[in-house]
Design an enzyme around this catalytic site. Structure first.
Site, PDB file in Angstrom:
ATOM      1  N   PHE A 126      -9.189  45.009 -60.441  1.00 50.49           N
ATOM      2  CA  PHE A 126      -8.738  44.057 -59.434  1.00 50.49           C
ATOM      3  C   PHE A 126      -8.478  44.840 -58.159  1.00 50.49           C
ATOM      4  CE2 PHE A 126      -5.165  42.129 -57.203  1.00 50.49           C
ATOM      5  CZ  PHE A 126      -5.440  40.768 -57.219  1.00 50.49           C
ATOM      6  N   THR A 129      -5.602  46.028 -52.711  1.00 42.99           N
ATOM      7  CA  THR A 129      -4.870  47.020 -51.913  1.00 42.99           C
ATOM      8  C   THR A 129      -5.820  47.907 -51.114  1.00 42.99           C
ATOM      9  OG1 THR A 129      -3.101  47.056 -53.537  1.00 42.99           O
ATOM     10  CG2 THR A 129      -3.218  48.914 -52.015  1.00 42.99           C
ATOM     11  N   ALA A 133      -3.152  48.198 -46.153  1.00 44.75           N
ATOM     12  CA  ALA A 133      -2.691  46.897 -46.631  1.00 44.75           C
ATOM     13  C   ALA A 133      -2.258  47.023 -48.085  1.00 44.75           C
ATOM     14  CB  ALA A 133      -3.800  45.845 -46.498  1.00 44.75           C
ATOM     15  N   GLU A 358       2.541  46.554 -57.996  1.00 49.40           N
ATOM     16  CA  GLU A 358       2.749  45.116 -58.228  1.00 49.40           C
ATOM     17  C   GLU A 358       3.926  44.571 -57.417  1.00 49.40           C
ATOM     18  OE1 GLU A 358       0.653  43.384 -59.859  1.00 49.40           O
ATOM     19  OE2 GLU A 358      -0.466  44.948 -60.916  1.00 49.40           O
TER      20      GLU A 358
END
Length: 384
Positions: A126, A129, A133, A358
């Protein structure tokens, strides 16, 4: 209000604990030895053998819908199982699951990506990031430009879990005026990865996309709706982070108790000293608090309720708790706790990550405070 588990749930918990104790924990010395010598903790064939044993035991796709061959045990049991897995530092997890947003795919995408991932034939990552950012996910700069029936992606992602091993990525990019969009991109479409060395055993990667062409049909979900998918991915499983940390903290606290009862100093075991007793007591209180905050967040997810506020509370509390407990446990063990002969220093490095990924501690505090200030969450209401 009933906090007890059903007989079936207790049986599942006990079976998982038995599996971890009999099949996984015996590998701990090998993991420590391999890591001290610069090798991965577990060889791929050993990990595959473990997962094969787990599947034969019925633990496959714990939170995966039954229609895809999973057990569909739900959020609470998934959290409890994560606590049991967390009792060992062996890098193991039960197979048969896939990233939750893959269920948003078309039937063709499910056949190409979802089902092979569940079966362990494919590996995903996934990627949202970026170097500029991290916590501010809306600030991504990776671009996707339309060219006929294809999109050309350019940009860089960083700190991507599983990025070195994945054969496809769910990457989020700005798709012209449409906004953030999620694309399913196979590695052989041209993106590259590089490992990022870290203080712990987490092995993230930087991903580089240079004129990577992706067909239109590889858009996951809707064009311009990627940010909603990203928040769904992050929010759905945030409570699982403190769940695994709880298992680690409990295991370490037991190690500290056992050590304190045999380590003598000045004529008595250190368990007789009030300073040690208070560290043990504080750790137990914090672990129990984290456990119930985590299970409450999982319960809200299982009830179909908005669990974002509860998950932020659980994640913040659990991450801080785990770091405080491991610090005390290392202190109780003294010089031995600082060595690589014991896994405490490894956990010390590994658990530090929980306060960053996270959603950092600061982001969780910001979220909790803003929800209260804006009235999205209210104080003093039980069961709402």
């Amino acid at each position: 209000m009933d906090f007890s588990l059903t007989p079936e749930e207790r049986q599942i918990r006990d079976t998982v604990r038995s599996f971890i104790e009999k099949e996984v924990m015996p590998l701990e010395p090998e993991v420590l030895r391999n890591e001290r010598e610069g090798r991965p903790g577990l060889a791929p064939d050993v990990l595959q053998e473990l997962r094969t044993k787990a599947r034969k035991s019925g633990f496959w796709g714990i939170n995966t819908p039954e229609e895809y061959g999973g057990a569909a045990l739900g959020p609470i049991m998934s959290a409890i199982i994560a606590m049991e897995i967390g009792r060992t530092f062996v890098p193991f997890s039960f197979g048969g699951s896939a990233d939750n947003i893959l269920y948003a795919g078309t039937e063709e995408q499910k056949q190409r990506y979802l089902i092979p991932t569940i079966e362990g034939e494919r590996r995903s990552c996934f990627a949202i990031t970026e170097p500029g950012a991290g916590s501010d996910a809306r600030n991504i700069r990776t671009r996707a430009t339309r060219d006929g029936n294809e999109w050309i992606i350019n940009g860089e992602k960083t700190f991507i879990t599983g990025g070195n091993e994945a054969d496809f990525v769910m990457v989020f990019a700005l798709a012209e005026e449409h906004g953030v969009t999620c694309f399913l991109v196979d590695r052989d479409m041209g993106w590259k990865s590089e490992p990022i060395p870290t203080m712990g055993q987490w092995g993230p990667a930087s991903l580089v996309f240079q004129d990577v062409r992706v067909p239109e049909e590889n858009i996951l979900g809707e064009l311009g709706k990627g940010f909603e998918l990203a928040m769904q991915w992050i929010g759905q499983g945030r409570y699982m982070i403190p769940a695994r940390a709880i298992g680690s903290a409990e295991r370490m606290l037991q190690m500290a108790i056992d050590y304190a009862k045999i380590r003598k100093s000045m004529g008595q075991t250190i368990s007789e000293y009030q300073a040690i007793q208070w560290m043990i007591a504080d750790s137990q209180v914090e672990i129990e608090a984290a456990k119930w905050l985590t299970l409450y967040a999982a319960w809200r997810v299982g009830q179909g309720m908005d669990a974002r506020h509860a998950s932020s509370i659980a994640k913040l509390n659990g991450a801080v708790m785990a770091n405080q407990v491991v610090d005390r446990v290392l202190q109780i063990h003294g010089g031995m706790g600082y060595t690589k002969e014991l896994p405490i220093e490894r956990w010390y490095r590994e658990l530090r990550l929980l306060r960053i990924f996270e959603g950092t501690d600061e982001i969780q505090r910001r979220t909790i405070a803003r929800n209260l200030i804006k009235g999205h969450a209210r104080l003093g209401l039980i069961g709402e």
